[in-house]
Design a protein around this motif. Structure first.
Motif: not given
Length: 365
Positions: A152-173
């Motif tokens: 929900g940080v971006l909307d369906a059109k790719g625009a920033d929604t300005h939500v502040t979170g924080p959202f916890l994420i993990e990265l895998i490469a």
């Protein structure tokens, strides 16, 4: 782009098959052989790549030597050497380790056999003629965009929604011996980094460098085994909101380790999990609401590009390219043709995957 023929249906190549086959003579029979070296049969996408390349070459009257090395580098080197020895006119190589083929490709060059690097850039050698792939930086950016959209940080059109979170994420490469893995990660981080810097996203484990999060040989079980202890410790009393998974061969095992930690329930909804390749197990997970997105790369089109390159090379012509600056393999900038990938979600999978004929609805359940 010098010409605009790439991207037409692969069927267009079939029209010339009879004429080309009829022009072949016994004296040039060995030059009809095209060696196709693919990395593994453990991923649906590589099986499809091999089948598509081989079918299109055969339709043009070429004899195809298709080999899979099952992610074993010495086996792939031996297979390529055998193709050279049998007098192949050209090679199409999907490398296991992009840095391990220098010596055998030098032998191909000595025998005047041109090499098309297929999807994965072959590094540290001057002896590749062209590179056929997708826009890999865009793949990473699309994965990051879809992760942000799922949160929900971006909307369906790719625009920033300005939500502040924080959202916890993990990265895998992906695998460190695959040049694409680095490009995917860099493309994704270019999008995600501003949100990490602003605190909208937080990597709970703190593991953000490529060397730490890389997955050797794209082994999904290895990625899941790294994530499991993170879930046990960092997320013992909180929930991970998203996982950047670079490919479906990794995302599916990641979903299983998440399931084993209670995700997919009312109390712990599925995190936003990305992927790539539109493998059937991942698409089924997407339809079930478990995986958020995958990146569709039409291997029929990629095969068409590679086959067109081979045909041009065997005729002494210059293949079509649309990028002659982006892919430096450490020895030279390799002229390339980049195809555009597409984000697939539950909302559009039927139109994109079934509507294009890539899968039938029956295959997806």
């Amino acid at each position: 782009m010098r010409r605009a023929r790439i991207g037409a249906a692969a069927a267009a190549l079939l029209v010339a098959a009879a004429a080309l086959a009829g022009c072949a003579s016994g004296a040039t029979a060995t030059k009809q052989i095209v060696g196709v070296a693919m990395p593994t049969t453990t991923s649906d996408r590589w099986v499809n790549d091999g089948k598509n390349v081989a079918a299109q070459l055969r339709a043009l009257g070429r004899t195809v030597d298709l080999k899979y090395a099952e992610d074993d580098v010495p086996t792939q080197v031996a297979q390529i050497q055998a193709m050279i020895d049998e007098g192949a006119g050209a090679l199409v190589v999907g490398a296991i380790d992009g840095t391990a083929l220098k010596d055998v490709l030098a032998k191909a060059a000595a025998a005047n056999i041109p090499v098309v690097s297929y999807d994965r850039l072959i590094r540290d050698t001057p002896d590749i003629a062209y590179y056929a792939t997708f826009d890999n930086a865009l793949v990473g950016a699309q994965q990051a965009d879809s992760l942000l959209e799922g949160l929900g940080v971006l909307d369906a059109k790719g625009a920033d929604t300005h939500v502040t979170g924080p959202f916890l994420i993990e990265l895998i490469a992906g695998s460190p011996d695959d040049n694409n893995a680095t490009v995917f990660f860099q493309g994704a981080m270019k999008v995600l980094q501003p949100y990490l810097d602003a605190g909208v996203l937080v990597v709970g484990s703190g593991q953000t460098d490529f060397a730490t999060i890389a997955t050797p040989k794209w082994n999904g079980d290895t990625a899941a085994q790294r994530l499991g202890p993170i879930l046990d410790t960092v997320y013992a009393n909180k929930r991970v909101d998203a996982v950047l998974a670079p490919a479906d061969i990794i995302s599916v095992p990641v979903l299983e380790v998440l399931r084993s930690h209670g995700y997919g329930t009312a109390d712990k909804p599925w995190p936003v999990v990305t992927g790539q390749d539109a493998d059937i197990p991942a698409v089924k997970a997407l339809i079930a609401g478990e995986q958020h997105s995958t990146i569709y790369k039409d291997t029929r089109q990629l095969a068409e590009v590679a086959v067109s390159m081979v045909e041009s090379l065997l005729k002494g012509e210059e293949p079509e390219t649309n990028d002659n600056a982006s892919y430096d393999n450490g020895v030279k900038v390799v002229p390339s043709y980049l195809l555009k990938p597409q984000v697939v979600t539950k909302a559009n999978y039927a139109d994109v995957l079934v509507g294009s004929g890539y899968y039938t609805q029956q295959e997806l359940g």
